[in-house]
Design a protein around this motif. Structure first.
Motif: not given
Lengths: 10, 211
Positions: A9, B5, B162, B165-166
């Protein structure tokens, strides 16, 4: 995955 | 790549573009913290050092180059091109208070004792506190240009996105990234006050002014 670092990422 | 993301990366990109346009349009970097920009440059350089030996995708490589070069360009604009517009006397946050704890955390919490992993961890912790000089400056001046406010907002949205996203990647891939997850929670918490004022003032068309 999980333990091993995988920095795919930003 | 999931939608969270992708949108996060886009808003991160947008924040930088907003900042560059603002500085160029007004020919001034007034209200922008040089220290925060310097810390972000340090974040990108220490994290993206892997560009030379770890290929992920064309997208990933392109974005890394964009973030490093655009941030260094901002430093150039502030330091050389429009130097007189930047007042160091109101950009007074001590960056050692962010760099030193980040270095300590990177040495304690990392994915392995290699230079690359320690630098990666350092960059993640450093990023979580890098906005502090900018927020501190905002607090000192009490108000800000609309574009500076949008810049900080877009940056906050990037970090916030984010997190889902995780969670998404944990559910679908079983992927876990505890260091970045924890650092991002801290970072988003730092923005919470700012988000609140942004919502109550800027969203209603008022000037960004601290109470």
């Amino acid at each position: 995955s999980g333990d091993k670092a995988d920095h795919d990422e930003l | 790549m999931n939608i969270f993301r992708f949108l996060a990366d886009l808003s991160h990109m947008a924040s930088i573009v907003i900042l560059i346009l603002q500085i160029r349009k007004t020919k001034s970097a007034a209200g922008v913290s040089y220290k925060t920009q310097f810390l972000y440059a340090l974040v990108f350089v220490t994290r993206y050092i892997d560009i030379f030996f770890h290929y992920v995708s064309l997208y990933n490589t392109f974005m890394k180059i964009f973030f490093v070069t655009s941030t260094i360009y901002i430093l150039y604009l502030m330091r050389v091109q429009y130097k007189p517009s930047h007042d160091p006397n109101i950009d007074t946050f001590r960056i050692e208070y962010i760099i030193a704890p980040s270095a300590v955390l990177a040495l304690i919490i990392n994915h392995g004792y290699t230079l690359y992993e320690i630098l990666w961890s350092f960059s993640v912790w450093l990023e979580s506190g890098a906005i502090l000089p900018q927020l501190f400056m905002l607090q000192r001046t009490g108000e800000a240009e609309t574009l500076t406010v949008h810049y900080i907002f877009a940056l906050g949205i990037y970090r916030l996105l984010y997190i889902p996203n995780w969670i998404y990647r944990y559910v679908t891939e079983g992927r876990v990234e505890p260091i970045a997850f924890l650092a991002s929670l801290i970072q988003t918490a730092l923005y919470s006050d700012f988000f609140y004022i942004y919502y109550t003032k800027v969203m209603q068309g008022k000037k960004f002014e601290l109470p």
